[in-house]
Scaffold this motif. Structure first.
Motif, PDB file in Angstrom:
ATOM      1  N   ALA A 121      98.981  -9.987  36.706  1.00 31.61           N
ATOM      2  CA  ALA A 121     100.101 -10.536  37.472  1.00 31.61           C
ATOM      3  C   ALA A 121      99.798 -10.327  38.958  1.00 31.61           C
ATOM      4  CB  ALA A 121     101.412  -9.844  37.096  1.00 31.61           C
ATOM      5  N   GLU A 122      99.439 -11.403  39.619  1.00 28.35           N
ATOM      6  CA  GLU A 122      99.025 -11.342  41.032  1.00 28.35           C
ATOM      7  C   GLU A 122      99.215 -12.721  41.652  1.00 28.35           C
ATOM      8  OE1 GLU A 122      98.096 -10.700  44.517  1.00 28.35           O
ATOM      9  OE2 GLU A 122      97.595  -8.900  43.344  1.00 28.35           O
ATOM     10  N   GLY A 142     106.895  -5.813  40.789  1.00 29.84           N
ATOM     11  CA  GLY A 142     106.089  -5.290  39.693  1.00 29.84           C
ATOM     12  C   GLY A 142     106.846  -4.270  38.865  1.00 29.84           C
ATOM     13  N   HIS A 162      96.224 -15.059  33.574  1.00 29.04           N
ATOM     14  CA  HIS A 162      96.749 -14.785  34.903  1.00 29.04           C
ATOM     15  C   HIS A 162      98.158 -15.353  35.050  1.00 29.04           C
ATOM     16  CE1 HIS A 162      92.706 -13.600  36.146  1.00 29.04           C
ATOM     17  NE2 HIS A 162      92.274 -14.670  35.501  1.00 29.04           N
ATOM     18  N   THR A 200      99.019  -5.347  37.444  1.00 30.83           N
ATOM     19  CA  THR A 200     100.032  -6.020  38.256  1.00 30.83           C
ATOM     20  C   THR A 200     100.137  -5.472  39.661  1.00 30.83           C
ATOM     21  OG1 THR A 200     102.369  -6.654  38.357  1.00 30.83           O
ATOM     22  CG2 THR A 200     101.884  -4.485  37.455  1.00 30.83           C
ATOM     23  N   ASP A 201     100.471  -6.350  40.584  1.00 30.72           N
ATOM     24  CA  ASP A 201     100.837  -5.957  41.935  1.00 30.72           C
ATOM     25  C   ASP A 201     102.290  -5.497  41.885  1.00 30.72           C
ATOM     26  OD1 ASP A 201     100.897  -5.600  44.661  1.00 30.72           O
ATOM     27  OD2 ASP A 201     100.326  -7.649  45.165  1.00 30.72           O
ATOM     28  N   ALA A 245     104.389 -13.738  33.554  1.00 31.11           N
ATOM     29  CA  ALA A 245     103.644 -12.660  32.902  1.00 31.11           C
ATOM     30  C   ALA A 245     104.412 -12.132  31.691  1.00 31.11           C
ATOM     31  CB  ALA A 245     103.381 -11.526  33.894  1.00 31.11           C
ATOM     32  N   LEU A 274      98.036  -4.611  31.086  1.00 32.07           N
ATOM     33  CA  LEU A 274      98.652  -5.370  32.167  1.00 32.07           C
ATOM     34  C   LEU A 274      98.140  -4.806  33.483  1.00 32.07           C
ATOM     35  CD1 LEU A 274     100.857  -7.192  33.583  1.00 32.07           C
ATOM     36  CD2 LEU A 274     102.379  -5.199  33.362  1.00 32.07           C
ATOM     37  N   LEU A 313     108.890  -6.055  36.341  1.00 31.85           N
ATOM     38  CA  LEU A 313     108.020  -6.570  35.276  1.00 31.85           C
ATOM     39  C   LEU A 313     107.615  -5.465  34.309  1.00 31.85           C
ATOM     40  CD1 LEU A 313     106.227  -8.715  33.951  1.00 31.85           C
ATOM     41  CD2 LEU A 313     104.470  -8.187  35.667  1.00 31.85           C
ATOM     42  N   CYS A 342     106.173 -12.848  38.026  1.00 27.40           N
ATOM     43  CA  CYS A 342     106.488 -11.826  37.030  1.00 27.40           C
ATOM     44  C   CYS A 342     107.087 -12.450  35.775  1.00 27.40           C
ATOM     45  CB  CYS A 342     107.458 -10.800  37.622  1.00 27.40           C
ATOM     46  SG  CYS A 342     106.785  -9.830  38.973  1.00 27.40           S
TER      47      CYS A 342
END
Length: 222
Positions: free
Chosen positions: A8-9, A74, A32, A58-59, A39, A56, A77, A36
């Protein structure tokens, strides 16, 4: 090694670098998501198909745009995913450097690794992924490790967080007493709140309430 990973980016350049790292580790399937919400949908579908993701990445911050979403961070998420797949491994890859926020990720969201984006972060990401394949192993960027050892941070509890939050909103001690009683937060007397406020000022070596709020914001508490 992990076989199925979702990233997640929202920045393409970061996504490409993370993808190359995962490919070098022979990850078989890499998906990808720039949002959020997307994802989470991928995680849900994989569970329904009985082919869950192992990891996962993630940012924490996602830039808002024209699209309406339910989750903006994030943390949102991770929390949502942990409710439906508690055992998924989670690596946070972010520029965030606020000690309280990072500590909260490990203690409250049970993440497995935290990588601080920087010049050497892709190498650290690779190390982190290898590390957390082992049972009960965690990883944090070396330059950030001292943050989790901060004794002051470990002294802060939910009462303190609520107190600082109310101070940052401009709430008076009299108003705070009423609010805490309504929220059933204890202790909630004005004297108890004043005593805890004094304790926080001592912990953070704050000269006054404004200084305390500024320090708390720097740490990611307020």
């Amino acid at each position: 090694m992990f076989k199925k990973v979702v990233v997640a980016e929202d920045l393409d350049s970061i996504t490409v670098a993370v993808n190359q790292t995962l490919q070098s580790l022979k990850v078989q399937e890499i998906q990808h998501a720039k949002y959020c919400d997307d994802a989470l949908l991928k995680i849900k579908k994989a569970l329904l198909d009985n082919q869950p993701y192992d990891l996962l990445i993630t940012d924490l911050s996602f830039k808002a745009d024209h699209r309406k979403v339910k989750m903006y961070t994030g943390e949102d998420l991770i929390e949502a995913i942990k409710k439906i797949q508690p055992n998924i491994k989670v690596v946070v890859y972010s520029i965030e450097d606020k000690s309280f926020r990072i500590k909260s990720l490990f203690e409250n969201l049970n993440i497995d690794a935290y990588i601080n984006k920087g010049r050497k972060s892709i190498g650290e990401l690779k190390t982190a992924i290898k590390t957390i394949t082992k049972e009960d192993h965690k990883y944090i960027s070396p330059q950030m490790a001292h943050l989790l050892q901060d004794k002051v941070i470990h002294e802060i509890d939910n009462f303190d967080i609520q107190l600082i939050k109310q101070l940052s909103l401009g709430t008076s001690l009299e108003e705070m007493e009423t609010i805490f009683k309504d929220l059933e937060i204890k202790p909630n007397s004005k004297s108890a709140i004043e005593k805890r406020l004094g304790k926080l000022k001592d912990y953070f070596k704050a000269k006054n309430t404004v200084h305390l709020i500024a320090i708390a914001k720097d740490l990611g508490i307020a």
